[in-house]
Write a protein that holds these residues in place. Structure first.
Motif, PDB file in Angstrom:
ATOM      1  N   THR A   1       0.665  -1.532  -0.196  1.00 33.12           N
ATOM      2  CA  THR A   1      -0.052   0.084   0.033  1.00 33.12           C
ATOM      3  C   THR A   1       0.754   1.245   0.001  1.00 33.12           C
ATOM      4  O   THR A   1       0.173   2.330  -0.573  1.00 33.12           O
ATOM      5  N   SER A   2       2.134   1.136   0.491  1.00 35.25           N
ATOM      6  CA  SER A   2       2.800   2.395   0.838  1.00 35.25           C
ATOM      7  C   SER A   2       4.198   2.520  -0.018  1.00 35.25           C
ATOM      8  O   SER A   2       4.884   3.499   0.196  1.00 35.25           O
ATOM      9  N   SER A   3       4.608   1.167  -0.558  1.00 32.39           N
ATOM     10  CA  SER A   3       5.976   1.200  -1.032  1.00 32.39           C
ATOM     11  C   SER A   3       6.235   2.125  -2.132  1.00 32.39           C
ATOM     12  O   SER A   3       5.531   1.818  -3.124  1.00 32.39           O
ATOM     13  N   ALA A   4       7.256   2.941  -2.372  1.00 28.32           N
ATOM     14  CA  ALA A   4       7.647   3.596  -3.446  1.00 28.32           C
ATOM     15  C   ALA A   4       8.121   2.523  -4.594  1.00 28.32           C
ATOM     16  O   ALA A   4       7.875   3.012  -5.817  1.00 28.32           O
ATOM     17  N   LEU A   5       8.775   1.555  -4.304  1.00 23.10           N
ATOM     18  CA  LEU A   5       9.121   0.489  -5.007  1.00 23.10           C
ATOM     19  C   LEU A   5       7.945  -0.236  -5.920  1.00 23.10           C
ATOM     20  O   LEU A   5       7.933  -0.388  -7.016  1.00 23.10           O
ATOM     21  N   ILE A   6       7.047  -0.523  -5.081  1.00 23.98           N
ATOM     22  CA  ILE A   6       5.910  -1.330  -5.725  1.00 23.98           C
ATOM     23  C   ILE A   6       4.972  -0.430  -6.837  1.00 23.98           C
ATOM     24  O   ILE A   6       4.387  -0.679  -7.688  1.00 23.98           O
ATOM     25  N   LYS A   7       4.929   0.940  -6.098  1.00 28.61           N
ATOM     26  CA  LYS A   7       4.576   2.007  -7.040  1.00 28.61           C
ATOM     27  C   LYS A   7       5.140   2.135  -8.441  1.00 28.61           C
ATOM     28  O   LYS A   7       4.644   2.283  -9.622  1.00 28.61           O
ATOM     29  N   ARG A   8       6.580   2.125  -8.500  1.00 29.82           N
ATOM     30  CA  ARG A   8       7.341   1.988  -9.476  1.00 29.82           C
ATOM     31  C   ARG A   8       7.020   1.055 -10.424  1.00 29.82           C
ATOM     32  O   ARG A   8       6.677   1.243 -11.867  1.00 29.82           O
ATOM     33  N   TYR A   9       6.741  -0.024  -9.825  1.00 28.60           N
ATOM     34  CA  TYR A   9       6.576  -1.435 -10.786  1.00 28.60           C
ATOM     35  C   TYR A   9       5.071  -1.183 -11.470  1.00 28.60           C
ATOM     36  O   TYR A   9       4.809  -1.528 -12.542  1.00 28.60           O
TER      37      TYR A   9
ATOM     38  N   LEU B   1      -0.504  -6.192 -13.078  1.00 25.71           N
ATOM     39  CA  LEU B   1       0.399  -6.532 -11.846  1.00 25.71           C
ATOM     40  C   LEU B   1      -0.606  -7.401 -10.791  1.00 25.71           C
ATOM     41  O   LEU B   1      -1.713  -6.936 -10.457  1.00 25.71           O
ATOM     42  N   PHE B   2      -0.191  -8.630 -10.678  1.00 20.70           N
ATOM     43  CA  PHE B   2      -1.129  -9.647 -10.036  1.00 20.70           C
ATOM     44  C   PHE B   2      -0.461  -9.854  -8.704  1.00 20.70           C
ATOM     45  O   PHE B   2       0.653 -10.544  -8.695  1.00 20.70           O
ATOM     46  N   THR B   3      -0.964  -9.899  -7.547  1.00 23.06           N
ATOM     47  CA  THR B   3      -0.257 -10.297  -6.196  1.00 23.06           C
ATOM     48  C   THR B   3      -1.337 -11.442  -5.621  1.00 23.06           C
ATOM     49  O   THR B   3      -2.653 -11.258  -5.363  1.00 23.06           O
ATOM     50  N   LEU B   4      -0.911 -12.652  -5.177  1.00 21.76           N
ATOM     51  CA  LEU B   4      -1.594 -13.544  -4.444  1.00 21.76           C
ATOM     52  C   LEU B   4      -1.098 -13.694  -2.988  1.00 21.76           C
ATOM     53  O   LEU B   4       0.256 -13.942  -2.775  1.00 21.76           O
ATOM     54  N   TYR B   5      -1.740 -13.617  -2.004  1.00 20.92           N
ATOM     55  CA  TYR B   5      -1.523 -13.709  -0.712  1.00 20.92           C
ATOM     56  C   TYR B   5      -1.704 -15.440  -0.393  1.00 20.92           C
ATOM     57  O   TYR B   5      -2.690 -15.815  -0.660  1.00 20.92           O
ATOM     58  N   MET B   6      -0.998 -15.944   0.275  1.00 19.42           N
ATOM     59  CA  MET B   6      -0.912 -17.443   0.644  1.00 19.42           C
ATOM     60  C   MET B   6      -0.353 -17.671   2.074  1.00 19.42           C
ATOM     61  O   MET B   6       0.633 -16.828   2.734  1.00 19.42           O
ATOM     62  N   LYS B   7      -0.735 -18.807   2.572  1.00 22.16           N
ATOM     63  CA  LYS B   7      -0.430 -19.547   3.713  1.00 22.16           C
ATOM     64  C   LYS B   7       0.235 -20.834   3.583  1.00 22.16           C
ATOM     65  O   LYS B   7      -0.359 -21.596   2.955  1.00 22.16           O
ATOM     66  N   ASN B   8       1.456 -20.904   4.062  1.00 19.62           N
ATOM     67  CA  ASN B   8       2.030 -22.236   3.725  1.00 19.62           C
ATOM     68  C   ASN B   8       1.446 -23.476   4.479  1.00 19.62           C
ATOM     69  O   ASN B   8       1.091 -23.148   5.681  1.00 19.62           O
ATOM     70  N   ILE B   9       1.141 -24.641   3.721  1.00 20.51           N
ATOM     71  CA  ILE B   9       0.518 -25.664   4.381  1.00 20.51           C
ATOM     72  C   ILE B   9       1.837 -26.637   4.711  1.00 20.51           C
ATOM     73  O   ILE B   9       1.722 -27.221   5.706  1.00 20.51           O
ATOM     74  N   SER B  10       2.603 -26.735   3.859  1.00 22.76           N
ATOM     75  CA  SER B  10       3.625 -27.699   3.950  1.00 22.76           C
ATOM     76  C   SER B  10       4.926 -27.314   2.971  1.00 22.76           C
ATOM     77  O   SER B  10       4.840 -26.751   1.810  1.00 22.76           O
ATOM     78  N   ALA B  11       6.168 -27.624   3.441  1.00 19.75           N
ATOM     79  CA  ALA B  11       7.490 -27.185   2.588  1.00 19.75           C
ATOM     80  C   ALA B  11       8.432 -28.336   3.139  1.00 19.75           C
ATOM     81  O   ALA B  11       8.550 -28.410   4.088  1.00 19.75           O
ATOM     82  N   GLY B  12       9.099 -28.890   1.862  1.00 21.34           N
ATOM     83  CA  GLY B  12      10.124 -29.814   2.065  1.00 21.34           C
ATOM     84  C   GLY B  12      11.349 -29.389   1.162  1.00 21.34           C
ATOM     85  O   GLY B  12      11.121 -28.928   0.012  1.00 21.34           O
ATOM     86  N   GLY B  13      12.540 -29.531   1.787  1.00 19.46           N
ATOM     87  CA  GLY B  13      13.690 -29.159   0.816  1.00 19.46           C
ATOM     88  C   GLY B  13      14.342 -27.898   1.184  1.00 19.46           C
ATOM     89  O   GLY B  13      13.883 -27.232   2.295  1.00 19.46           O
TER      90      GLY B  13
END
Length: 233
Positions: free
Chosen positions: A79-87, A94-106
């Motif tokens: 919402t406030s980053s100058a960097l993301i505004k430049r993008y 510009l598409f952003t997906l918010y996610m919560k991790n369920i599992s991760a290995g490696g």
């Protein structure tokens, strides 16, 4: 459960000048990203032509994966980053997906950045991120087999979107895929003969010097990709 969340952002550039800007930011965005509060891990990635693994670059699509201490930290950035505004000023989409991790290995550059933050709800969309560093002596055989390994994706009704991305072309590759539900993921993973054969060959030849497999539950999105919100089925 961890309060950690992960975001993945896709940037689409249309004009030559904006594509050049996007390529340049693969290096120059690091300075700003290294100072973002609450950001514990990030990777800037380019993409390959088409939707799966491809050694030929897609100069119009780039990707930013970010792991956050909390959703509040992510919201403050978007919402406030100058960097993301430049993008946003240089991209067609510009598409952003918010996610919560369920599992991760490696591991990814020597560590696993993802902490379990949610239990699986099999009826909701699932995102999968795989990442691997391919051994030099197996590069040719790996890339020759890739088209066969991806045949199971064609016509897959459970697949919403997939894209091959990576930090270093040819050698360090990742895939992002978004599925309608967990059943769709299982059908591809366990019933696709091409995918099962790819897993067998990976274990037999030990193609990778490092690899990571992670699953996420997407819960929020912003922007559009290919003219639509991928999370709205």
């Amino acid at each position: 459960m961890s309060p950690q969340i992960t975001t993945i952002s896709f940037f689409k550039y249309s004009s030559f000048s904006n594509k050049a800007w996007g390529f340049k930011m693969m290096q120059f965005a690091n300075k700003d990203l290294s100072k973002v509060n609450g950001l514990t891990f990030y990777r800037l990635m380019g993409s390959g032509k088409g939707r799966g693994f491809n050694p030929l670059p897609d100069w119009s699509v780039y990707c930013l994966l970010q792991v956050w201490e909390s959703e509040e930290a992510a919201n403050a950035f978007f919402t406030s980053s100058a960097l993301i505004k430049r993008y946003a000023d240089h991209t067609e989409e510009l598409f952003t997906l918010y996610m919560k991790n369920i599992s991760a290995g490696g591991t990814w550059i020597g560590k696993n950045p993802f902490e379990k933050a949610a239990d699986l709800d099999p009826n909701l969309p699932i995102a999968v991120i795989t990442r691997a560093t391919i051994k030099w002596n197996w590069l040719l055989r790996f890339w020759k087999y890739v088209p066969t390994s991806e045949e199971g994706l064609d016509g897959n009704e459970g697949l919403i979107y997939t894209k091959g991305v990576g930090e270093v072309p040819i050698i360090q590759m990742a895939t992002f895929s978004l599925w309608k539900d967990f059943e769709s993921v299982k059908k591809f993973a366990y019933k696709s003969p091409q995918h099962k054969e790819a897993i067998k060959k990976t274990r037999e030849y030990e193609w990778y010097s490092e690899e990571l497999f992670s699953r996420f539950q997407p819960y929020k999105s912003s922007g559009t990709w290919e003219g639509k919100d991928l999370l709205v089925l």
